[in-house]
Design a protein around this motif. Sequence first.
Motif, PDB file in Angstrom:
ATOM      1  N   SER A  54       0.827  -1.219   0.000  1.00 16.29           N
ATOM      2  CA  SER A  54       0.000   0.000   0.000  1.00 16.29           C
ATOM      3  C   SER A  54       0.859   1.265   0.000  1.00 16.29           C
ATOM      4  O   SER A  54       0.330   2.357   0.223  1.00 16.29           O
TER       5      SER A  54
ATOM      6  N   CYS B  18      -6.996   0.336   1.766  1.00 14.95           N
ATOM      7  CA  CYS B  18      -7.762   0.956   0.679  1.00 14.95           C
ATOM      8  C   CYS B  18      -8.533   2.167   1.153  1.00 14.95           C
ATOM      9  O   CYS B  18      -8.728   3.124   0.403  1.00 14.95           O
TER      10      CYS B  18
ATOM     11  N   GLN C  85      -6.721   4.477  -6.445  1.00 12.41           N
ATOM     12  CA  GLN C  85      -5.568   3.621  -6.103  1.00 12.41           C
ATOM     13  C   GLN C  85      -6.012   2.353  -5.394  1.00 12.41           C
ATOM     14  O   GLN C  85      -5.459   1.273  -5.618  1.00 12.41           O
TER      15      GLN C  85
ATOM     16  N   GLU D 140      -7.623  -0.071  -7.890  1.00 17.58           N
ATOM     17  CA  GLU D 140      -6.570  -0.620  -8.763  1.00 17.58           C
ATOM     18  C   GLU D 140      -5.826  -1.744  -8.023  1.00 17.58           C
ATOM     19  O   GLU D 140      -5.558  -2.807  -8.589  1.00 17.58           O
ATOM     20  N   LEU D 141      -5.532  -1.479  -6.760  1.00 17.72           N
ATOM     21  CA  LEU D 141      -4.833  -2.502  -5.964  1.00 17.72           C
ATOM     22  C   LEU D 141      -5.686  -3.768  -5.855  1.00 17.72           C
ATOM     23  O   LEU D 141      -5.201  -4.882  -6.099  1.00 17.72           O
TER      24      LEU D 141
ATOM     25  N   ASN E 106      -8.116  -4.894  -7.766  1.00 20.36           N
ATOM     26  CA  ASN E 106      -8.271  -5.609  -9.039  1.00 20.36           C
ATOM     27  C   ASN E 106      -6.968  -6.257  -9.515  1.00 20.36           C
ATOM     28  O   ASN E 106      -6.986  -7.123 -10.382  1.00 20.36           O
ATOM     29  N   SER E 107      -5.854  -5.854  -8.905  1.00 22.03           N
ATOM     30  CA  SER E 107      -4.570  -6.483  -9.274  1.00 22.03           C
ATOM     31  C   SER E 107      -4.338  -7.757  -8.465  1.00 22.03           C
ATOM     32  O   SER E 107      -3.418  -8.517  -8.746  1.00 22.03           O
ATOM     33  N   LEU E 108      -5.145  -7.987  -7.432  1.00 23.70           N
ATOM     34  CA  LEU E 108      -4.927  -9.142  -6.547  1.00 23.70           C
ATOM     35  C   LEU E 108      -5.888 -10.272  -6.904  1.00 23.70           C
ATOM     36  O   LEU E 108      -7.060 -10.035  -7.192  1.00 23.70           O
ATOM     37  N   ASP E 109      -5.371 -11.483  -6.830  1.00 28.23           N
ATOM     38  CA  ASP E 109      -6.153 -12.665  -7.162  1.00 28.23           C
ATOM     39  C   ASP E 109      -7.137 -13.000  -6.028  1.00 28.23           C
ATOM     40  O   ASP E 109      -6.762 -12.982  -4.854  1.00 28.23           O
TER      41      ASP E 109
ATOM     42  N   ASP F 281     -11.900  -9.250  -3.509  1.00 26.86           N
ATOM     43  CA  ASP F 281     -12.878  -8.309  -4.062  1.00 26.86           C
ATOM     44  C   ASP F 281     -13.256  -7.248  -3.046  1.00 26.86           C
ATOM     45  O   ASP F 281     -12.950  -7.379  -1.863  1.00 26.86           O
TER      46      ASP F 281
ATOM     47  N   SER G 211     -15.577  -4.150  -7.257  1.00 23.68           N
ATOM     48  CA  SER G 211     -14.394  -4.652  -7.958  1.00 23.68           C
ATOM     49  C   SER G 211     -14.818  -5.605  -9.080  1.00 23.68           C
ATOM     50  O   SER G 211     -15.987  -6.010  -9.160  1.00 23.68           O
ATOM     51  N   ASP G 212     -13.848  -5.986  -9.916  1.00 24.37           N
ATOM     52  CA  ASP G 212     -14.150  -6.774 -11.123  1.00 24.37           C
ATOM     53  C   ASP G 212     -14.861  -8.096 -10.820  1.00 24.37           C
ATOM     54  O   ASP G 212     -15.660  -8.569 -11.624  1.00 24.37           O
TER      55      ASP G 212
END
Length: 334
Positions: free
Chosen positions: A106, A289, A296, A299-300, A302-305, A308, A321-322
Amino acid sequence: MKKIILLAVGLAMLTGCAKQERVRQSEFMLDTICTITIYNEENKDKSSDELISEAFELCSDYEKIFSRTVEDSDIYRINHSNGQPVEVSDDTIEILEIAEHYSELSAGAFDITTAPLSVLWDFEGEAPHVPPAEEIEALRAKVDHTKIKTEGNTVTLEPPVEAIDLGAIAKGYIADRLSEYLRENGVTSATISLGGNLYAIGSNEEENRPFYLGIQDPKAEDGSILGYVTTSDKSLVTSGDYQRFFIEDGVRYHHILDPKTGYPSDSGLCSVTIISDSSVDGDALSTSCFVLGLDQGMELINSLDKIDAVFIDNDGNMYFSDGFDGEIEYTPAE
Ligand code: AMP
Ligand code: MG
């Protein structure tokens, strides 16, 4: 009559439809109300009540290690060590390593060395007020997560860092340990609620459906639910500006601090909910977050597997989130 009852029991066993009574207990722990509900367990030796009591004992053991205020806790001893190395438990080393991971991820929005600032703001105190700017500035200089050094089972706080506080991550870590404990002891369907940290073990076997974990309406003072995330075997953690705060001159000052300013984070968000497999990840990320803000922070996430989030901004807008495009479902409350 006896025959009929026996027949009924026998039938229930044959068809597997013998429903277990739901068992629930609440305790005040970790500065909040904690509730464990077991919907089903297959433990032959212990009742659901016994299992819940044992889980609360475990919770209390962790509180004795992680609390900043309980004398003799690992964190208390670290904070009173005057820069000397302190021997601590494996759990403390593990949680400190996880905290450091999220501080890096972060870019310092998550930082457990904000402790002296939280003490200064005293959100839990009887009459909290905005501290003088010079005092905030002086303590802001004592925030630097890179000065927490661990080696084996020892921890050393190097200057200028003087204290740490696990308030943003401990409940998540403990929720994970409690869920492990209950699972290992035959629990297949349960919920754990440690304040804003929720964890669902399995699905709701009482009603043959997933669990619906609620997201609180940050603007409603009665704690009403805005909507539900439909999920099984997941953690749902919320950081919100309504959880601990005071109002001075019409301004809300809440407990999530921006380590860069020393003041309550003013990122435009008022609630961040993280849905994840492990609750410690959710806890660290909800705080991170909240401070990072919408762009930001999302974005963080959605970059993590398999992580959500639902963000709510100060105007009440919700952002998903996605993962909400398929795997996870949100249903507004009626
Ligand atoms: P949470 O409710 O999980 O978001 O955590 C908030 C609590 O963590 C506060 O009550 C403080 O004890 C501590 N805290 C406040 N700001 C931060 C921060 N930026 N990073 C880490 N811990 C914090
Ligand atoms: Mg947190």
